[in-house]
Scaffold this motif. Structure first.
Motif, PDB file in Angstrom:
ATOM      1  N   ALA A 175       0.822  -1.310   0.094  1.00  0.00           N
ATOM      2  CA  ALA A 175      -0.104   0.105   0.044  1.00  0.00           C
ATOM      3  C   ALA A 175       0.925   1.285  -0.071  1.00  0.00           C
ATOM      4  CB  ALA A 175      -1.036  -0.122   1.403  1.00  0.00           C
ATOM      5  N   ARG A 176       1.993   1.271   1.057  1.00  0.00           N
ATOM      6  CA  ARG A 176       2.893   2.448   0.730  1.00  0.00           C
ATOM      7  C   ARG A 176       3.599   2.746  -0.324  1.00  0.00           C
ATOM      8  NH1 ARG A 176       3.163   1.553   6.768  1.00  0.00           N
ATOM      9  NH2 ARG A 176       4.308  -0.390   6.074  1.00  0.00           N
ATOM     10  N   ALA A 177       4.121   1.436  -1.071  1.00  0.00           N
ATOM     11  CA  ALA A 177       4.500   1.665  -2.300  1.00  0.00           C
ATOM     12  C   ALA A 177       3.670   2.252  -3.387  1.00  0.00           C
ATOM     13  CB  ALA A 177       5.092   0.184  -2.919  1.00  0.00           C
ATOM     14  N   LEU A 178       2.506   1.627  -3.529  1.00  0.00           N
ATOM     15  CA  LEU A 178       1.488   2.231  -4.300  1.00  0.00           C
ATOM     16  C   LEU A 178       1.158   3.871  -3.950  1.00  0.00           C
ATOM     17  CD1 LEU A 178      -0.666  -0.996  -4.896  1.00  0.00           C
ATOM     18  CD2 LEU A 178       1.134  -0.133  -6.359  1.00  0.00           C
ATOM     19  N   ALA A 179       1.255   4.114  -2.954  1.00  0.00           N
ATOM     20  CA  ALA A 179       1.053   5.429  -2.695  1.00  0.00           C
ATOM     21  C   ALA A 179       1.971   6.434  -3.159  1.00  0.00           C
ATOM     22  CB  ALA A 179       0.470   5.792  -1.220  1.00  0.00           C
ATOM     23  N   ALA A 180       3.233   5.820  -3.422  1.00  0.00           N
ATOM     24  CA  ALA A 180       4.278   7.147  -3.658  1.00  0.00           C
ATOM     25  C   ALA A 180       3.917   7.598  -5.267  1.00  0.00           C
ATOM     26  CB  ALA A 180       5.762   6.139  -3.841  1.00  0.00           C
ATOM     27  N   PRO A 181       4.490   8.509  -5.354  1.00  0.00           N
ATOM     28  CA  PRO A 181       4.109   9.374  -6.678  1.00  0.00           C
ATOM     29  C   PRO A 181       4.717   8.435  -7.859  1.00  0.00           C
ATOM     30  CG  PRO A 181       5.219  10.727  -5.028  1.00  0.00           C
ATOM     31  CD  PRO A 181       5.459   9.369  -4.422  1.00  0.00           C
ATOM     32  N   GLY A 182       3.794   8.576  -8.966  1.00  0.00           N
ATOM     33  CA  GLY A 182       3.829   7.661 -10.091  1.00  0.00           C
ATOM     34  C   GLY A 182       5.272   8.173 -10.810  1.00  0.00           C
ATOM     35  N   ARG A 183       5.654   7.470 -11.705  1.00  0.00           N
ATOM     36  CA  ARG A 183       6.843   7.742 -12.428  1.00  0.00           C
ATOM     37  C   ARG A 183       6.369   7.414 -14.014  1.00  0.00           C
ATOM     38  NH1 ARG A 183       9.252   5.276  -8.038  1.00  0.00           N
ATOM     39  NH2 ARG A 183      10.939   6.554  -7.006  1.00  0.00           N
ATOM     40  N   PRO A 184       7.317   8.172 -15.043  1.00  0.00           N
ATOM     41  CA  PRO A 184       7.075   8.053 -16.447  1.00  0.00           C
ATOM     42  C   PRO A 184       7.269   6.514 -16.670  1.00  0.00           C
ATOM     43  CG  PRO A 184       8.315   9.588 -15.962  1.00  0.00           C
ATOM     44  CD  PRO A 184       8.217   9.180 -14.661  1.00  0.00           C
ATOM     45  N   LEU A 185       6.293   5.829 -17.493  1.00  0.00           N
ATOM     46  CA  LEU A 185       6.308   4.396 -17.903  1.00  0.00           C
ATOM     47  C   LEU A 185       6.659   4.119 -19.206  1.00  0.00           C
ATOM     48  CD1 LEU A 185       3.093   3.158 -15.915  1.00  0.00           C
ATOM     49  CD2 LEU A 185       5.796   3.217 -14.936  1.00  0.00           C
ATOM     50  N   THR A 186       7.310   4.840 -19.776  1.00  0.00           N
ATOM     51  CA  THR A 186       7.383   4.892 -21.291  1.00  0.00           C
ATOM     52  C   THR A 186       8.814   3.879 -21.149  1.00  0.00           C
ATOM     53  OG1 THR A 186       9.412   6.718 -21.167  1.00  0.00           O
ATOM     54  CG2 THR A 186       6.862   7.144 -21.937  1.00  0.00           C
ATOM     55  N   PRO A 187       8.974   3.139 -22.183  1.00  0.00           N
ATOM     56  CA  PRO A 187      10.005   2.239 -22.346  1.00  0.00           C
ATOM     57  C   PRO A 187      11.352   2.806 -21.819  1.00  0.00           C
ATOM     58  CG  PRO A 187       8.621   1.556 -24.153  1.00  0.00           C
ATOM     59  CD  PRO A 187       8.061   2.955 -23.394  1.00  0.00           C
ATOM     60  N   GLU A 188      11.897   3.945 -22.652  1.00  0.00           N
ATOM     61  CA  GLU A 188      13.043   4.519 -22.470  1.00  0.00           C
ATOM     62  C   GLU A 188      13.112   4.912 -20.884  1.00  0.00           C
ATOM     63  OE1 GLU A 188      10.718   5.281 -24.927  1.00  0.00           O
ATOM     64  OE2 GLU A 188      11.750   4.503 -26.447  1.00  0.00           O
ATOM     65  N   ALA A 189      12.025   5.802 -20.392  1.00  0.00           N
ATOM     66  CA  ALA A 189      12.011   6.107 -18.761  1.00  0.00           C
ATOM     67  C   ALA A 189      12.275   5.077 -18.019  1.00  0.00           C
ATOM     68  CB  ALA A 189      10.882   6.719 -18.720  1.00  0.00           C
ATOM     69  N   THR A 190      11.862   4.012 -18.281  1.00  0.00           N
ATOM     70  CA  THR A 190      11.711   2.724 -17.350  1.00  0.00           C
ATOM     71  C   THR A 190      13.202   2.161 -17.538  1.00  0.00           C
ATOM     72  OG1 THR A 190       9.647   2.116 -17.782  1.00  0.00           O
ATOM     73  CG2 THR A 190      10.990   0.385 -16.760  1.00  0.00           C
ATOM     74  N   PHE A 191      13.632   1.973 -18.507  1.00  0.00           N
ATOM     75  CA  PHE A 191      15.038   1.570 -18.823  1.00  0.00           C
ATOM     76  C   PHE A 191      16.057   2.287 -18.228  1.00  0.00           C
ATOM     77  CE2 PHE A 191      19.064   1.329 -21.262  1.00  0.00           C
ATOM     78  CZ  PHE A 191      19.367   0.011 -21.213  1.00  0.00           C
TER      79      PHE A 191
END
Length: 236
Positions: A195-211
């Protein structure tokens, strides 16, 4: 360590009509177009207009042909960009080049992770480049070889995941469904860390950003103090 791939000459018989590079290029083109499973000695022979038996002068089996393919496409990374002296930046640049190469040749991640591959001249050149970049890192030679293997394995695994998701027509719907399921699980009161992990601010999920995020975590964590890799306790 496997021996480097042999030079461009057939093992026996009369003078061939094709070079090893031409045979390998045909196999690469076939894999790019139809996937690794499509690469058979018969299919490559048909692509270049040769008899199947003549190919065995260049590669006695598919594994050898695959080694030649891996090394040939590895030549696309040569000459590597000049090293800047910052081993982290240099290693990340190499990883980004590897990712671009694997995206151009979608069969390459599987070839690297599920098949034995000898170290041909192009692969050896990139290994030397990586070891030169790692010179300032306080690790012994064996550990630096492991770093190169770890980096390449990470890139191959990440690209495989990227390609699988890109090929799935329902990928966005599946991702949304999984997000809803995790949210429901996190709300049940039995998974507080989730629950705490999912409550953290989201991050860009594009392939480049994730990589880039994964690569940063991997490379930045390699700066282990001397002795730590041998199990020496470290104190804050």
């Amino acid at each position: 360590m496997p021996a480097p791939a042999s030079p461009d000459r057939p093992r026996r018989g009369r003078r061939p009509a094709f070079t090893r590079e031409e045979i390998t290029a045909a196999a690469v083109a076939l894999a790019d177009a139809e996937g690794l499973d499509a690469v058979t000695m018969r299919a490559v022979a048909a692509r270049v207009g040769a008899g199947v038996m003549s190919l065995y002068s260049y590669a006695p089996d598919k594994e050898t042909l695959l080694e030649l393919m891996v090394d040939q496409v590895g030549g696309e990374l040569l000459p590597p960009a000049p090293l800047g002296g910052d081993w982290r930046a240099d290693l990340k640049a190499l990883a980004r080049d590897q990712r671009a190469l694997m995206l151009r040749h979608p069969w390459l991640p599987a070839a690297l992770t599920t098949h034995r591959t000898a170290l041909g001249p192009n692969t050896l050149a990139m290994l030397e480049h990586a070891l030169t970049a790692l010179r300032p890192l306080p690790l012994d030679g064996a550990a630096k070889l492991e770093v190169f293997s770890l980096l390449t394995g990470f890139v191959a695994s990440h690209v495989s995941h990227e390609l699988t998701r890109a090929a799935a027509a329902d990928a966005p719907e599946r991702a949304a469904a999984e997000a809803r399921r995790l949210a429901a699980v996190a709300a049940d009161g039995h998974h507080p860390e989730l629950a705490r992990a999912l409550a953290a601010p989201g991050r860009p999920l594009t392939p480049e950003a994730t990589f880039t995020r994964f690569l940063d975590r991997l490379v930045d964590g390699l700066d282990t103090p001397p002795g730590a890799e041998a199990g020496t306790p470290q104190h804050a």
